[in-house]
Design a protein around this motif. Structure first.
Motif, PDB file in Angstrom:
ATOM      1  N   LEU A 293      24.517  -6.900  -5.203  1.00  0.00           N
ATOM      2  CA  LEU A 293      23.515  -7.688  -4.488  1.00  0.00           C
ATOM      3  C   LEU A 293      23.662  -7.545  -2.978  1.00  0.00           C
ATOM      4  O   LEU A 293      22.667  -7.519  -2.245  1.00  0.00           O
ATOM      5  N   HIS A 294      24.901  -7.435  -2.498  1.00  0.00           N
ATOM      6  CA  HIS A 294      25.105  -7.260  -1.057  1.00  0.00           C
ATOM      7  C   HIS A 294      24.482  -5.941  -0.604  1.00  0.00           C
ATOM      8  O   HIS A 294      23.781  -5.892   0.418  1.00  0.00           O
ATOM      9  N   LYS A 295      24.711  -4.893  -1.365  1.00  0.00           N
ATOM     10  CA  LYS A 295      24.167  -3.577  -1.000  1.00  0.00           C
ATOM     11  C   LYS A 295      22.647  -3.596  -0.953  1.00  0.00           C
ATOM     12  O   LYS A 295      22.025  -3.028  -0.055  1.00  0.00           O
ATOM     13  N   TRP A 296      22.044  -4.265  -1.943  1.00  0.00           N
ATOM     14  CA  TRP A 296      20.582  -4.287  -2.028  1.00  0.00           C
ATOM     15  C   TRP A 296      19.982  -5.521  -1.364  1.00  0.00           C
ATOM     16  O   TRP A 296      18.793  -5.792  -1.502  1.00  0.00           O
ATOM     17  N   LYS A 297      20.792  -6.267  -0.630  1.00  0.00           N
ATOM     18  CA  LYS A 297      20.340  -7.405   0.186  1.00  0.00           C
ATOM     19  C   LYS A 297      19.593  -8.441  -0.653  1.00  0.00           C
ATOM     20  O   LYS A 297      18.533  -8.940  -0.256  1.00  0.00           O
ATOM     21  N   ASN A 298      20.157  -8.745  -1.827  1.00  0.00           N
ATOM     22  CA  ASN A 298      19.580  -9.734  -2.744  1.00  0.00           C
ATOM     23  C   ASN A 298      18.161  -9.370  -3.182  1.00  0.00           C
ATOM     24  O   ASN A 298      17.383 -10.250  -3.562  1.00  0.00           O
ATOM     25  N   ALA A 299      17.851  -8.104  -3.128  1.00  0.00           N
ATOM     26  CA  ALA A 299      16.517  -7.612  -3.498  1.00  0.00           C
ATOM     27  C   ALA A 299      16.650  -6.677  -4.703  1.00  0.00           C
ATOM     28  O   ALA A 299      17.755  -6.358  -5.155  1.00  0.00           O
ATOM     29  N   PRO A 300      15.527  -6.214  -5.257  1.00  0.00           N
ATOM     30  CA  PRO A 300      15.598  -5.300  -6.404  1.00  0.00           C
ATOM     31  C   PRO A 300      16.334  -4.005  -6.090  1.00  0.00           C
ATOM     32  O   PRO A 300      16.368  -3.543  -4.950  1.00  0.00           O
ATOM     33  N   LYS A 301      16.898  -3.431  -7.133  1.00  0.00           N
ATOM     34  CA  LYS A 301      17.669  -2.196  -7.050  1.00  0.00           C
ATOM     35  C   LYS A 301      16.786  -1.011  -7.427  1.00  0.00           C
ATOM     36  O   LYS A 301      16.083  -1.060  -8.437  1.00  0.00           O
ATOM     37  N   MET A 302      16.830   0.047  -6.630  1.00  0.00           N
ATOM     38  CA  MET A 302      16.086   1.252  -6.983  1.00  0.00           C
ATOM     39  C   MET A 302      16.813   1.970  -8.114  1.00  0.00           C
ATOM     40  O   MET A 302      17.998   2.286  -8.004  1.00  0.00           O
ATOM     41  N   ILE A 303      16.088   2.222  -9.209  1.00  0.00           N
ATOM     42  CA  ILE A 303      16.709   2.854 -10.379  1.00  0.00           C
ATOM     43  C   ILE A 303      16.137   4.228 -10.673  1.00  0.00           C
ATOM     44  O   ILE A 303      16.736   4.982 -11.442  1.00  0.00           O
ATOM     45  N   TRP A 304      14.976   4.562 -10.057  1.00  0.00           N
ATOM     46  CA  TRP A 304      14.367   5.859 -10.331  1.00  0.00           C
ATOM     47  C   TRP A 304      13.467   6.267  -9.184  1.00  0.00           C
ATOM     48  O   TRP A 304      12.674   5.448  -8.740  1.00  0.00           O
ATOM     49  N   PRO A 305      13.580   7.514  -8.721  1.00  0.00           N
ATOM     50  CA  PRO A 305      14.626   8.483  -9.033  1.00  0.00           C
ATOM     51  C   PRO A 305      16.011   7.933  -8.686  1.00  0.00           C
ATOM     52  O   PRO A 305      16.135   7.081  -7.827  1.00  0.00           O
ATOM     53  N   VAL A 306      17.047   8.457  -9.331  1.00  0.00           N
ATOM     54  CA  VAL A 306      18.403   7.970  -9.108  1.00  0.00           C
ATOM     55  C   VAL A 306      18.813   8.306  -7.677  1.00  0.00           C
ATOM     56  O   VAL A 306      18.788   9.471  -7.283  1.00  0.00           O
ATOM     57  N   PRO A 307      19.164   7.299  -6.860  1.00  0.00           N
ATOM     58  CA  PRO A 307      19.592   7.592  -5.492  1.00  0.00           C
ATOM     59  C   PRO A 307      20.820   8.514  -5.475  1.00  0.00           C
ATOM     60  O   PRO A 307      21.754   8.317  -6.261  1.00  0.00           O
ATOM     61  N   VAL A 308      20.808   9.507  -4.600  1.00  0.00           N
ATOM     62  CA  VAL A 308      21.898  10.478  -4.536  1.00  0.00           C
ATOM     63  C   VAL A 308      23.225   9.796  -4.234  1.00  0.00           C
ATOM     64  O   VAL A 308      24.269  10.152  -4.764  1.00  0.00           O
ATOM     65  N   GLU A 309      23.171   8.758  -3.365  1.00  0.00           N
ATOM     66  CA  GLU A 309      24.408   8.104  -2.956  1.00  0.00           C
ATOM     67  C   GLU A 309      24.892   7.081  -3.982  1.00  0.00           C
ATOM     68  O   GLU A 309      25.905   6.428  -3.778  1.00  0.00           O
ATOM     69  N   GLN A 310      24.156   6.952  -5.120  1.00  0.00           N
ATOM     70  CA  GLN A 310      24.517   5.938  -6.103  1.00  0.00           C
ATOM     71  C   GLN A 310      24.880   6.608  -7.417  1.00  0.00           C
ATOM     72  O   GLN A 310      24.046   6.795  -8.293  1.00  0.00           O
ATOM     73  N   PRO A 311      26.126   7.011  -7.593  1.00  0.00           N
ATOM     74  CA  PRO A 311      26.500   7.683  -8.826  1.00  0.00           C
ATOM     75  C   PRO A 311      26.390   6.753 -10.030  1.00  0.00           C
ATOM     76  O   PRO A 311      26.577   5.545  -9.904  1.00  0.00           O
ATOM     77  N   ILE A 312      26.078   7.319 -11.169  1.00  0.00           N
ATOM     78  CA  ILE A 312      26.028   6.560 -12.406  1.00  0.00           C
ATOM     79  C   ILE A 312      27.454   6.340 -12.886  1.00  0.00           C
ATOM     80  O   ILE A 312      28.244   7.281 -12.990  1.00  0.00           O
ATOM     81  N   LYS A 313      27.792   5.108 -13.194  1.00  0.00           N
ATOM     82  CA  LYS A 313      29.160   4.786 -13.630  1.00  0.00           C
ATOM     83  C   LYS A 313      29.367   5.191 -15.067  1.00  0.00           C
ATOM     84  O   LYS A 313      28.497   5.028 -15.876  1.00  0.00           O
TER      85      LYS A 313
END
Length: 313
Positions: A293-313
């Motif tokens: 939530l801190h990263k996305w500033k309590n807003a929705p998370k972008m899920i598609w296309p997959v952000p390059v800087e956001q690896p899938i766990k």
């Protein structure tokens, strides 16, 4: 051309949450699509006004109701006879205000298209069907306490004579959506959890919560695996149903969005990416229990296309 964002459990009955939602950007998402995976409010009037706010911020809003949305409480606007009637009222409301509750195909910013498929659902309790339930027992479980504090047991009303379990009833509503013939990538979404593994935090989740708490100036959690849950309460009794996972895989989903547990996940399991990004309650945010939530500033998370800087766990 759109990006796809997701969030759930925004619980706008709480003034802090409503203000957060109202303060989401009016310009950043104009071409984008929001998946809202349930638990907005049990007030039909507040649900309508909130969905209209979101529809004005996003190009399209896709919604599937959660358990709180179908509560039937006398002090709320209008009195629905039962929770299935309330569910139908919600779908009718969404249709009137152009909020999507059925499959849509969306052109994306990477010159591709993606199908967004809602999966209506409910949880399967172990007494109903132990095979389909996500329930697992543990040594200090307090069964009666778990039942007594679970608000659905007081606020959900089901019609007499229902021939199936509630989870089976909602799963049957998806029959018209379930197909392997979608010719573009498929993203599915439900409110409830599709797999038992997603209930417990992984090592990555524990580290992410530690990082979220560090950003808030908080120490690491004691009892990290509980992630703030009440001792003795067994959430798995009310978590979801295995039939959700069966249905999303029948659709050949590559990504599934869910909510409900107020603990965030981003995990690959057997070639499907599972994401929950819950806004949750103010106390949970203050305690850093909802990582991301801190990263996305309590807003929705972008899920598609997959952000390059956001690896899938």
């Amino acid at each position: 051309m759109s990006r796809i964002f997701a969030i759930s459990d925004i619980h706008v009955d709480y003034s802090q949450n409503l203000e957060i939602v109202k303060n989401w950007s009016d310009s950043d998402y104009k071409n984008d699509v929001l998946i809202l995976a349930g638990d907005v409010t049990d007030s039909l009037e507040l649900l309508k006004s909130t969905l209209i706010i979101l529809r004005e911020k996003f190009s399209k809003v896709c919604f599937v109701p959660g358990n709180h949305d179908v509560w039937v409480r006398k002090h709320r606007d209008g009195i629905s006879s039962n929770s299935l009637t309330k569910f139908a009222q919600i779908l009718n409301l969404c249709q009137r205000i152009n909020v999507y509750t059925k499959p849509i195909c969306v052109p994306c910013i990477n010159d591709s298209k993606v199908w967004l498929i809602p999966l209506y659902s409910w949880y399967t309790q172990p007494e109903e069907d132990l095979v389909e339930s996500l329930y697992y027992p543990f040594s200090n479980e307090k069964k009666e306490m778990s039942r007594e504090i679970w608000s659905d047991n007081y606020n959900c009303k089901w019609p007499d004579g229902l021939l199936t379990t509630v989870s089976e009833h909602f799963a049957d509503l998806n029959d018209e959506f379930i197909s392997s013939d979608y010719h573009e990538p498929v993203i599915t979404y439900s409110h409830f959890l599709p797999r038992q593994e997603l209930i417990r935090s992984s090592g990555d989740d524990d580290l992410a919560v530690d990082a979220e708490r560090e950003l808030l100036g908080l120490p690491k959690l004691d009892y990290a695996k509980r992630q703030g849950a009440l001792a003795g309460f067994n959430f798995s009794r009310y978590a979801g149903s295995k039939c959700i996972d069966k249905q999303l895989r029948q659709c050949k989903s590559i990504l599934h969005v869910f909510g409900h547990q107020h603990r965030n996940r981003d995990r690959m399991i057997k070639d499907v990416r599972y994401i929950s990004h819950c806004l949750g309650y103010n106390r949970e945010r203050q305690e850093g229990l909802l990582w991301g939530l801190h990263k996305w500033k309590n807003a929705p998370k972008m899920i598609w296309p997959v952000p390059v800087e956001q690896p899938i766990k």
